[in-house]
Write an enzyme that holds these catalytic residues in place. Structure first.
Site, PDB file in Angstrom:
ATOM      1  N   PHE A  97       0.852  -1.181   0.000  1.00 11.56           N
ATOM      2  CA  PHE A  97       0.000   0.000   0.000  1.00 11.56           C
ATOM      3  C   PHE A  97       0.898   1.245   0.000  1.00 11.56           C
ATOM      4  CE2 PHE A  97      -2.744   2.968   2.569  1.00 11.56           C
ATOM      5  CZ  PHE A  97      -3.765   3.087   1.632  1.00 11.56           C
ATOM      6  N   ASN A 202      -2.321   0.354  10.798  1.00 11.47           N
ATOM      7  CA  ASN A 202      -3.154   0.983   9.777  1.00 11.47           C
ATOM      8  C   ASN A 202      -3.745  -0.179   8.961  1.00 11.47           C
ATOM      9  OD1 ASN A 202      -4.320   2.538   7.773  1.00 11.47           O
ATOM     10  ND2 ASN A 202      -2.408   2.963   6.715  1.00 11.47           N
ATOM     11  N   PRO A 203      -4.743  -0.862   9.532  1.00 11.91           N
ATOM     12  CA  PRO A 203      -5.239  -2.093   8.904  1.00 11.91           C
ATOM     13  C   PRO A 203      -6.211  -1.785   7.762  1.00 11.91           C
ATOM     14  CG  PRO A 203      -6.539  -1.617  10.832  1.00 11.91           C
ATOM     15  CD  PRO A 203      -5.518  -0.518  10.738  1.00 11.91           C
TER      16      PRO A 203
END
Length: 300
Positions: A97, A202-203
């Site tokens: 990400f 920060n899932p």
């Protein structure tokens, strides 16, 4: 045939203006691309534009090829293979990400809240859950060398390979482990020291029904598993992490989550219900509730 830099600039603007209607964003992408390809700073790019300098065919060809990647919605960070976080360069590709400014704010909050720990009987260790590019754990270790250990977890070995490269790039020691949080337990290293534990995550937190709100380049290229959660259980990762903390950790545990702005009340209520204290919620630079901090006092 002669190739002029300012002409490429015009082609760039014309090609991408519909995809990126916000002029500042388009300018930012232009400078990220050109400073990368020409290996220079922004000031040099501006000078070359103003002087209407020529560029050689090979450079022009590289720029055009990258432009067509951008035209296909590929994010600039993947096009150039790097992203910046806290002013530091991180290697990125489609397995991780792309680091975001909101996450920088989360990391800054942790740094602000945890000054130098002078009590050496209570060293600090960090658990970075869903590490991705490694930007959170690496930045904390780099900015706060008094942190004794950083343990970073992710479900994908390819993701961890990138994170490991980034740790080497920044010369910090991080322990990486491949864990599927939804099906496996996170291993806690046995140690008799009374650690102060910081959990940061920060899932995935975007509901599938919110997919339509995202820019096409996020949906098309960024790793699906790092983004989305089922509508029927959008807090699934926060629940797993929180119950793991209650089961496994003792002493003082500080918990920092990046959160879905539309679900902040749900997360707040959940943490209160399971016994987390000193809960604080924080807005990001855009004015959305995107960060939450809580403390859990585990029995020794």
């Amino acid at each position: 045939m002669e190739y002029f830099f300012y002409k490429f600039y015009r082609v760039f603007q014309h090609t991408l203006q519909d995809l990126y209607p916000e002029p500042k964003e388009l300018e930012s992408i232009f400078f990220l691309l050109t400073t990368h390809i020409l290996k220079c700073d922004k000031t040099t790019i501006l000078l070359r534009l103003n002087r209407k300098e020529k560029i050689n065919f090979f450079t022009y060809d590289k720029l055009i090829k990258k432009l067509w990647e951008l035209k296909k919605n590929r994010p600039i960070q993947y096009v150039i293979g790097k992203a910046y976080f806290f002013g530091m360069k991180f290697i990125v590709n489609e397995n991780v990400f792309i680091p975001r400014p909101e996450t920088e704010e989360l990391v800054y909050w942790i740094i602000q809240n945890h000054g130098y720990n002078s009590n050496h009987n209570n060293p600090i260790r960090v658990f970075d859950i869903g590490t991705g590019s490694g930007c959170i754990g690496i930045t904390l270790k780099k900015k706060k060398p008094e942190i004794t250990h950083v343990h970073a977890f992710d479900y994908n070995q390819k993701t961890l390979d990138i994170a490991s490269e980034n740790a080497k790039l920044h010369n910090v020691k991080i322990t990486f482990k491949n864990v599927d949080l939804l099906t496996e337990d996170i291993f806690i290293p046995t140690n008799k020291k009374n650690y102060i534990n910081i959990i940061v995550s920060n899932p995935p937190y975007i509901k599938l029904s919110e997919k339509k709100l995202l820019h096409p380049n996020i949906v098309q290229y960024e790793p699906y598993q790092a983004l989305f959660v089922p509508d029927e259980d959008p807090l699934i990762f926060y629940k797993k992490i929180s119950f793991w903390i209650k089961r496994k950790l003792t002493g003082v545990v500080y918990v920092y989550f990046e959160i879905n702005q539309f679900l902040y009340l749900d997360i707040l209520d959940f943490l209160k219900k399971i016994g987390f204290l000193n809960i604080e919620i924080k807005k990001d630079f855009q004015g959305f509730f995107r960060m939450i901090r809580a403390v859990y006092y585990g029995k020794k």
